[in-house]
Motif scaffolding. Sequence first.
Motif, PDB file in Angstrom:
ATOM      1  N   LEU A   1      56.779  28.507  40.555  1.00 47.57           N
ATOM      2  CA  LEU A   1      57.351  28.342  39.224  1.00 47.57           C
ATOM      3  C   LEU A   1      56.469  27.448  38.350  1.00 47.57           C
ATOM      4  N   ASN A   2      55.924  26.392  38.945  1.00 45.94           N
ATOM      5  CA  ASN A   2      55.015  25.535  38.191  1.00 45.94           C
ATOM      6  C   ASN A   2      53.765  26.289  37.767  1.00 45.94           C
ATOM      7  N   GLN A   3      53.280  27.129  38.650  1.00 36.45           N
ATOM      8  CA  GLN A   3      52.099  27.930  38.339  1.00 36.45           C
ATOM      9  C   GLN A   3      52.378  28.910  37.210  1.00 36.45           C
ATOM     10  N   GLN A   4      53.569  29.542  37.247  1.00 40.57           N
ATOM     11  CA  GLN A   4      53.937  30.475  36.177  1.00 40.57           C
ATOM     12  C   GLN A   4      54.083  29.754  34.836  1.00 40.57           C
ATOM     13  N   ALA A   5      54.644  28.537  34.848  1.00 36.24           N
ATOM     14  CA  ALA A   5      54.798  27.761  33.617  1.00 36.24           C
ATOM     15  C   ALA A   5      53.435  27.412  33.033  1.00 36.24           C
ATOM     16  N   ALA A   6      52.473  27.070  33.905  1.00 31.29           N
ATOM     17  CA  ALA A   6      51.129  26.745  33.440  1.00 31.29           C
ATOM     18  C   ALA A   6      50.464  27.965  32.825  1.00 31.29           C
ATOM     19  N   ILE A   7      50.684  29.133  33.419  1.00 34.96           N
ATOM     20  CA  ILE A   7      50.103  30.372  32.874  1.00 34.96           C
ATOM     21  C   ILE A   7      50.693  30.681  31.503  1.00 34.96           C
ATOM     22  N   ARG A   8      52.006  30.540  31.384  1.00 33.28           N
ATOM     23  CA  ARG A   8      52.633  30.805  30.089  1.00 33.28           C
ATOM     24  C   ARG A   8      52.121  29.839  29.014  1.00 33.28           C
ATOM     25  N   HIS A   9      51.888  28.585  29.417  1.00 34.02           N
ATOM     26  CA  HIS A   9      51.351  27.599  28.467  1.00 34.02           C
ATOM     27  C   HIS A   9      49.957  28.020  27.991  1.00 34.02           C
ATOM     28  N   GLN A  10      49.126  28.434  28.902  1.00 34.68           N
ATOM     29  CA  GLN A  10      47.780  28.862  28.533  1.00 34.68           C
ATOM     30  C   GLN A  10      47.824  30.084  27.616  1.00 34.68           C
ATOM     31  N   GLU A  11      48.725  31.027  27.902  1.00 37.22           N
ATOM     32  CA  GLU A  11      48.866  32.214  27.046  1.00 37.22           C
ATOM     33  C   GLU A  11      49.273  31.827  25.629  1.00 37.22           C
ATOM     34  N   ALA A  12      50.188  30.856  25.513  1.00 38.70           N
ATOM     35  CA  ALA A  12      50.639  30.409  24.188  1.00 38.70           C
ATOM     36  C   ALA A  12      49.500  29.745  23.421  1.00 38.70           C
ATOM     37  N   VAL A  13      48.694  28.926  24.118  1.00 36.00           N
ATOM     38  CA  VAL A  13      47.563  28.264  23.465  1.00 36.00           C
ATOM     39  C   VAL A  13      46.544  29.281  22.991  1.00 36.00           C
ATOM     40  N   ILE A  14      46.270  30.284  23.831  1.00 36.76           N
ATOM     41  CA  ILE A  14      45.314  31.334  23.460  1.00 36.76           C
ATOM     42  C   ILE A  14      45.781  32.086  22.215  1.00 36.76           C
ATOM     43  N   GLU A  15      47.055  32.434  22.210  1.00 35.50           N
ATOM     44  CA  GLU A  15      47.604  33.166  21.064  1.00 35.50           C
ATOM     45  C   GLU A  15      47.517  32.323  19.792  1.00 35.50           C
ATOM     46  N   LYS A  16      47.775  31.044  19.924  1.00 40.17           N
ATOM     47  CA  LYS A  16      47.722  30.157  18.762  1.00 40.17           C
ATOM     48  C   LYS A  16      46.297  30.029  18.242  1.00 40.17           C
ATOM     49  N   LEU A  17      45.321  29.894  19.151  1.00 37.55           N
ATOM     50  CA  LEU A  17      43.920  29.774  18.735  1.00 37.55           C
ATOM     51  C   LEU A  17      43.424  31.045  18.056  1.00 37.55           C
ATOM     52  N   ARG A  18      43.857  32.191  18.573  1.00 39.15           N
ATOM     53  CA  ARG A  18      43.437  33.458  17.975  1.00 39.15           C
ATOM     54  C   ARG A  18      44.031  33.653  16.578  1.00 39.15           C
ATOM     55  N   SER A  19      45.172  33.003  16.340  1.00 43.40           N
ATOM     56  CA  SER A  19      45.793  33.156  15.012  1.00 43.40           C
ATOM     57  C   SER A  19      44.976  32.484  13.911  1.00 43.40           C
ATOM     58  N   PHE A  20      44.119  31.522  14.291  1.00 43.42           N
ATOM     59  CA  PHE A  20      43.194  30.925  13.316  1.00 43.42           C
ATOM     60  C   PHE A  20      41.950  31.793  13.264  1.00 43.42           C
TER      61      PHE A  20
ATOM     62  N   GLU B   1      35.516  31.466  13.937  1.00 40.56           N
ATOM     63  CA  GLU B   1      34.619  31.709  15.073  1.00 40.56           C
ATOM     64  C   GLU B   1      34.814  30.669  16.166  1.00 40.56           C
ATOM     65  N   LYS B   2      34.950  29.396  15.773  1.00 40.91           N
ATOM     66  CA  LYS B   2      35.100  28.335  16.757  1.00 40.91           C
ATOM     67  C   LYS B   2      36.391  28.494  17.549  1.00 40.91           C
ATOM     68  N   SER B   3      37.448  28.844  16.832  1.00 42.49           N
ATOM     69  CA  SER B   3      38.736  29.012  17.500  1.00 42.49           C
ATOM     70  C   SER B   3      38.705  30.186  18.466  1.00 42.49           C
ATOM     71  N   ILE B   4      37.996  31.277  18.054  1.00 46.30           N
ATOM     72  CA  ILE B   4      37.893  32.454  18.914  1.00 46.30           C
ATOM     73  C   ILE B   4      37.161  32.107  20.211  1.00 46.30           C
ATOM     74  N   LYS B   5      36.084  31.344  20.094  1.00 46.04           N
ATOM     75  CA  LYS B   5      35.345  30.936  21.283  1.00 46.04           C
ATOM     76  C   LYS B   5      36.222  30.095  22.202  1.00 46.04           C
ATOM     77  N   ARG B   6      37.012  29.192  21.597  1.00 43.29           N
ATOM     78  CA  ARG B   6      37.923  28.377  22.397  1.00 43.29           C
ATOM     79  C   ARG B   6      38.973  29.254  23.080  1.00 43.29           C
ATOM     80  N   ALA B   7      39.444  30.270  22.362  1.00 47.86           N
ATOM     81  CA  ALA B   7      40.428  31.184  22.946  1.00 47.86           C
ATOM     82  C   ALA B   7      39.824  31.954  24.110  1.00 47.86           C
ATOM     83  N   GLU B   8      38.562  32.417  23.941  1.00 46.48           N
ATOM     84  CA  GLU B   8      37.902  33.145  25.021  1.00 46.48           C
ATOM     85  C   GLU B   8      37.719  32.259  26.247  1.00 46.48           C
ATOM     86  N   SER B   9      37.416  30.994  26.023  1.00 44.69           N
ATOM     87  CA  SER B   9      37.285  30.057  27.138  1.00 44.69           C
ATOM     88  C   SER B   9      38.612  29.898  27.854  1.00 44.69           C
TER      89      SER B   9
END
Length: 316
Positions: free
Chosen positions: A264-283, A286-294
């Motif tokens: 469950l902790n692992q799934q929560a961490a994955i969901r957190h990373q997905e949310a951060v990626i989605e947020k970075l892509r919304s900006f 170029e810099k944000s996209i690179k951060r999202a890809e990372s």
Amino acid sequence: MISINNVSVVFGGWYLLDGVSFLINKKDRIGLTGRNGAGKSTTLKMLAGLQAPSEGSIAMASNVKIGYLPQTKVYTDGNTVRKEAEKAFADLFELKDEVERLNMELAGREDYDSPAYMKLLDKIHEKTELLSMREEGNIDREVEVVLKGLGFLEEEFKKSVSALSGGQKTRVALGKLLLTKPDVLLLDEPTNHLDLNSIRWLETYLLNYDGAVLIVSHDRYFLNRVVSKVIEIEHGTILSFQGNYSAFAEKKKQLREAKIREYLNQQAAIRHQEAVIEKLRSFNREKSIKRAESREKLLEKMERLDKPMEDTQELH
């Protein structure tokens, strides 16, 4: 006494047992558990020498005597219950007959001073001492104690085994096996055809048994009273624990709960990373996209690790 070394059993390319290893030592009281079809009876058959492993090896100390009780037993002869149980002492009866034969041979000789006569006399002395050590006179008493302990009435001792029910035949087989006194007892569901009094008698007998005992049983109360070690077969591997069945069940529960929390902790961490990626892509920069890809690369790595953990081999 017995070492099971990296043993695997394969059926049609599917591993029933996969690299299993454990030891059976003198005085061990082991409960072998697992779901139906997990490989418990197969393990007993391999230890009894009735089936060979597909891979790995089973090593035994020299002169180790194995006694095996399968779940079913069929008799075709007309022995009585007592005579069938007395088969456990077949080697002792043979020894007695040999001593009688040698004494008759000695009585017919007159070459008292010859080397051959003295050699025969020594042989008789050796066999007679061996017979005395085996306590041949206690056979009747031993047979009665075991058969009565397993629920037979004295008047049933003269019954033909062929006339008994399947459950009664299994009880006769168990009694004969106990009287044989092997170094290692392999018992597959020994309480299936016993009443409560007989189960209690068997518990006491096994607790005081001089050899090792390996038991397959769905009777958890029986296992809890008899065994001091539990080996569980699960997904082809084993989980081993020193203690009775209740202690094993509690430790197994704790292990499963820890795995669930980790998942469950692992799934929560994955969901957190997905949310951060989605947020970075919304900006849309170029810099944000690179951060999202990372972040996506990190997520891919986490998902590859997102699989059930295998059981450890030993619990303490």
